[in-house]
Design an enzyme around this catalytic site. Sequence first.
Site, mmCIF file in Angstrom:
data_model
loop_
_atom_site.group_PDB
_atom_site.id
_atom_site.type_symbol
_atom_site.label_atom_id
_atom_site.label_comp_id
_atom_site.label_asym_id
_atom_site.label_seq_id
_atom_site.Cartn_x
_atom_site.Cartn_y
_atom_site.Cartn_z
ATOM 1 N N GLY B 212 58.232 58.157 46.121
ATOM 2 C CA GLY B 212 57.060 58.874 46.620
ATOM 3 C C GLY B 212 57.472 59.932 47.615
ATOM 4 O O GLY B 212 57.801 61.050 47.252
ATOM 5 N N SER B 295 50.633 51.074 57.569
ATOM 6 C CA SER B 295 49.671 50.973 58.651
ATOM 7 C C SER B 295 49.597 52.321 59.334
ATOM 8 O O SER B 295 50.611 52.990 59.519
ATOM 9 C CB SER B 295 50.138 49.913 59.639
ATOM 10 O OG SER B 295 49.372 49.972 60.814
ATOM 11 N N VAL B 349 54.160 51.475 38.757
ATOM 12 C CA VAL B 349 53.922 52.684 39.535
ATOM 13 C C VAL B 349 52.434 52.809 39.808
ATOM 14 O O VAL B 349 51.626 52.789 38.880
ATOM 15 C CB VAL B 349 54.354 53.940 38.753
ATOM 16 C CG1 VAL B 349 54.357 55.146 39.667
ATOM 17 C CG2 VAL B 349 55.691 53.740 38.118
ATOM 18 N N TYR B 554 57.193 47.642 68.319
ATOM 19 C CA TYR B 554 58.105 48.587 67.698
ATOM 20 C C TYR B 554 59.315 48.754 68.608
ATOM 21 O O TYR B 554 59.160 49.002 69.804
ATOM 22 C CB TYR B 554 57.354 49.914 67.575
ATOM 23 C CG TYR B 554 57.823 50.797 66.459
ATOM 24 C CD1 TYR B 554 57.210 50.760 65.219
ATOM 25 C CD2 TYR B 554 58.871 51.668 66.664
ATOM 26 C CE1 TYR B 554 57.635 51.578 64.193
ATOM 27 C CE2 TYR B 554 59.304 52.489 65.634
ATOM 28 C CZ TYR B 554 58.683 52.450 64.410
ATOM 29 O OH TYR B 554 59.108 53.251 63.402
#
Lengths: 678, 634
Positions: B212, B295, B349, B554
């Site tokens: 992608g 997200s 896909v 994170y």
Amino acid sequence: MENKYRVLDKVAQQDDEEFMDIVEDKRCCSDFSFAFRTFSPPPYKGAPACSTAELNRAVLESQYLRYEIKEVAVETGSSVEEVRDEVCRILREMSQNLQLRFIRLMAFTARKVFKRIFSAIYVNMEGVNALQQAAQESPVILMPNHRSYVDFLVISYILFSYDIPLPVIAAGIPLAGMKIVGEILRRSGAFFIRRAIRSDKLYWAVLSEYVRTIVRSGFAPLEFFVEGLRSRTLKSLPPKLGMMHMILEPFLKGEVFDVTLVPISISYDRVLEESLLAHELLGVPKPRESTTGLLKASKVLRENYGCMNVNFGRPLSVRQLCEGKLNRSQYNLIPRDLPQKPNAETEACESWLAHMIVRIQEEGTLTSPWSLMACVLLQVPTAALTEEGLLFHQLTEQTLWLRKLALDFGAHLSWPEKLSDSEVMSSTLALHRSVVYRKAGRVYLVRGDEPERKHPISPEEDMMRTAVAFLMLVSYRNQCLHVFVRPALLALAMSITKSTQRDELLTCFCFLQELFSNEFIFIPGRSSQDFDEACSLLKKCKAVHVSLWDVTVSDTGLAVLSFLQELLKPFIDSYQLMFRFLCEERDCVFTEKEFLLAVRTLAAKLIISGELHTYEALSSDVQKNVLSALRRLGAVTRIKTSENNEYKVNKSAVRRTGDMLAGRIPPQVVQAVPDARL
Amino acid sequence: MASNRNSSRHQTARHRLSVIAGHLQRPADSNAAVLAVECKAQEIRPTVKTGDRSEGRTVPRRRQEIMKWNGWGYSDSRFLFNKKGQAEFTGRRYRLSGMIIPNLKDWFEGTFGANLQHKTPATPILNSSAVQRPTLNEVFVEELKSTGIPFSYEAEDRVFRSHGHCLHEIFALREGKFGRLPDMVIWPNCHNDVVKIVELACKHNVCLIPYGGGTSVSSALECPPEETRSIVSLDTSQMNRILWIDEKNLTAHVESGIVGQDLERLLNESGYCTGHEPDSMEFSSLGGWVATRASGMKKNIYGNIEDLVVHIKMVTPRGVIEKSCQGPRMSMGPDIHHFILGSEGTLGVVTEVTMKIRPMPEYQKYGSVVFPSFEQGVACLREVARQRCAPASIRLMDNEQFKFGHALKPQVSSIFTSFLDGLKTFYITKFKGFDPNRLCVATLLFEGDRERVLQHEKQVYDIAAKFGGLAAGEDNGQRGYMLTFVIAYLRDFGMDYYVIGESFETSVPWDRVLDICRNVKARIIRECKDKGVQFPPLSTCRVTQMYDAGACVYFYFAFNYRGLSDPVHVYEQVERAAREEILANGGSLSHHHGVGKLRKEWMRETVSNVGVGMLKSVKDYVDPNNIFGNRNLL
């Protein structure tokens, strides 16, 4: 696995380390100015310091205690407020109240006392520096061995001298009961724990939360005795795991990044409580800790107790030690504030860790000349020792021989280097005149004073006069047993099995370890490494030849082997005696008290009649250990009754164990039930 | 074929023209009102209106035209030290572009012990001869030609599709090293093209790897080295149309290859948005979001991708999977969407997605709050979550990251501003007594109608005040968000000077947030020390998303690798240790990056044997011959 055991080696490498006498060091300044020195330990990086009140509040308001309070309220049918009040009471009784001015007061007094009773207190500076560093990084747990009441005073004193945050100390509740002194101890950082608290859910909850909160906050080192209590025999005790679990839990649950364990080995040339301990072992009850008792005991302060050695071990990271041994995600699915029983893997790891700490403590202790002499003296028939005495030069010769053996086995000696050997011997004997005396080139065992009575004393009383000194001697021998015990067990296995085959010896070795695991500290699951270590040590002193399949005695090895076998003989004799007693006794059920009394009577009888040569069978410690060993081996089971614990004997199993020990039947390694008592 | 190439060349030329035109047309008032989009690259609008259907789309078939082959993002945008030794960000696409960043050098040298003299430049040009020759499945290629779907086996095209943006992938590219590459790249134009390709692949046993936006950070795009079949990279980038917008139901039906910035811009033209803004949205695609359970930054208002999709169409070796209606919620057994969401290209896909859309917000406002300590910041976030009054985005950066963000402050033009800055610093550190080495900052983004935003803002600031938080201005907030868009460029910059790093994430219950942050950061530092890293690493974290029952954390981690013989290996060991630490502290394997191949070793322990078995049985049914053979996840 490898790196974990290297821990032990590291301690062994401290040979040429600098030890500094802290009493000597401070004599230059006055006690007063010492006590009022500026105390500025570097702060802990993790969190700011918190006051005692804050600490107690945090404990009281913890989610965990709130939950437990509700539980207990439901179980007992009382209201939550009542239980909460009870918790407050427990906490008041328990909590420390560390205040610097009381530390100063302590430092002032302690210094005066130490200067009087010890000729020196040696501390390894490298260890102190490492500790100071570690105390800034993560919560530190100080884990000294426990031989004397003086232990924790000395440690706080050292920390105070070297600007290390002062520890909070887990102490037994009897100390808190002492007037004034209890309060002084509390304000010097002691917190008090009741005995036998396993069954008291609420108490356990408060204590564990209290300990965890201290560890989590990390501002002060936590000091506790992993052996649980003062060793009456000067031998290391199998570790207690309850406290160990409490201090590890914050790490296991991820509440702190790491916990640092600092094993501390304290060794005394002469222990203050020596005769008290011997009497206790002979069944004279320990005097209650009281302030008046303490004042009365001040006569001990008039004597000299030689040197004291405090060896701070290398700080150990729990995280590193437990890596790969523990699955910390076991706590992921239940709120961490709720009580959760550790799983078997965790318990095993904690037990392993605790045992290892005790082993490190052992390896860090210094072996004194006196301890070696005690080994030698105990191989002389007792009667001979009291009557004819042992030639001084013979004692010297054998002690020096033993010194070499101990060095071969990697012991650390506190042998004064500046003095000649005979000077060392003489001064040691002089220091221990409570146990032995020297007359006309011969060394005799001290016998107790003859009681002033009209009638002639009974043979029992006469025997007891020797027993006290004998058991004191035993205690000092115990101080260095850990140096010899592994090779000695191998020597014993060789004599029991009469075999040279390695695997047969290993089986017997494992059996002996299992049997004696209350007497000596063996790290669980390390039997075969211990065996290899024993082989290599005996090989090193040229006592045996070791090949892939065989272990054979060398031409010169007999002396070493027979010495080692003789070293453990008192244990074998005592155990066999008790096995025999249990097999011959009509009753199969008895309480511990009955057992101790009966064995003592029997042993006394046999000693007088000359059938039994060791007085060690009289020691309540050995007696209790036999009971635990048999329980572990499944030959004795405990039945819970309302008041006393009763024991039920499986005679054939006891007989079988005795036969294995005597070499009449080949030993089997019993798959012992893991000792789950925390 | 020939005509195909021809037209592609044509397109290229046209695109270049439009790029140039765009550069010239950059809006002059770059200091205008603060808008979220300004953090991202400026769109470059084609001025030449043509009938070309790729009009207004960012990603050309030949990515090399605008993007770096061995680094992040646009070729024209990069950090460098200019002749005066000052850090500068080149290009004209970003708010930071063309600006001098005076503090960056000191921060960089101070934090990493790096030095401008010690450079590790990347191989400048892709050496096609170092690339393996493609293994082609001749029959497949023949039949493919007859469908007219464009494809290529040029080295450059293949290299671009052979990697995501994991450190080891970029590091290898910079050294000019290539592993197993796709043997061929195909650009389907629509759903039917994909159906044809998958049919052919099944027929001729060719391995397909969907591609992608190429922003994966889980080794998901790496070709399994053990794969012996011909590997075909199925690049969806040309399937980038919005097929329809349903204004009655507020949904849009979109082809899966569209990248985030295009989707948002095109919807904006109609007055709508999806509100899905992952940090990678400039380059990542809708299909990729679905395949990894992405997200977005503003999920507090709009939801994560699983909340946003209404309908998914996916082509699998067994045929096309989709639901027959667009009901907003259904109770019909396990939701088949959840086999697709997070399938990471192992099942098929994704070709078309119906997504919820919202009217564009009337008003946006950044904000920031300074807390005396990270602990207090987390407590404040917890309270905001408890009261369920989270703004569109709220992020709490730790002290190190706060300093990092500070180092990215562009040169201020007026003395007055710098004086004001000084005054602010003085107020916070001296007057309020915040320890500059402990304080941390939360960045906020509010969205909605003006009145509500202001009201909402007040509510949040009031909560913050209870935890010792002080409002610290919009500027700080905006800079915080900017950091996430330029961080990947910064990594390339670091790699020019011996510094390597990466980010990773997790989600964790509230009560463990502090513990996991502390322990993972400490673990990283300790592991680096143990592994012989000569300089203290940068080990920092932020709480980036919040939920009712927990938060997403994170981590950034970077170190100076001078003196290490195999820095990537050391890096991987440390990252692995950090992941173990996360799992031991009750964190999840991933919150939104996905599993890929990087983290699949932990799948079994995190989802249980039965869980793995379930996933496996789906894979076995849907794709028995492992046509979608990227070997992610299982």
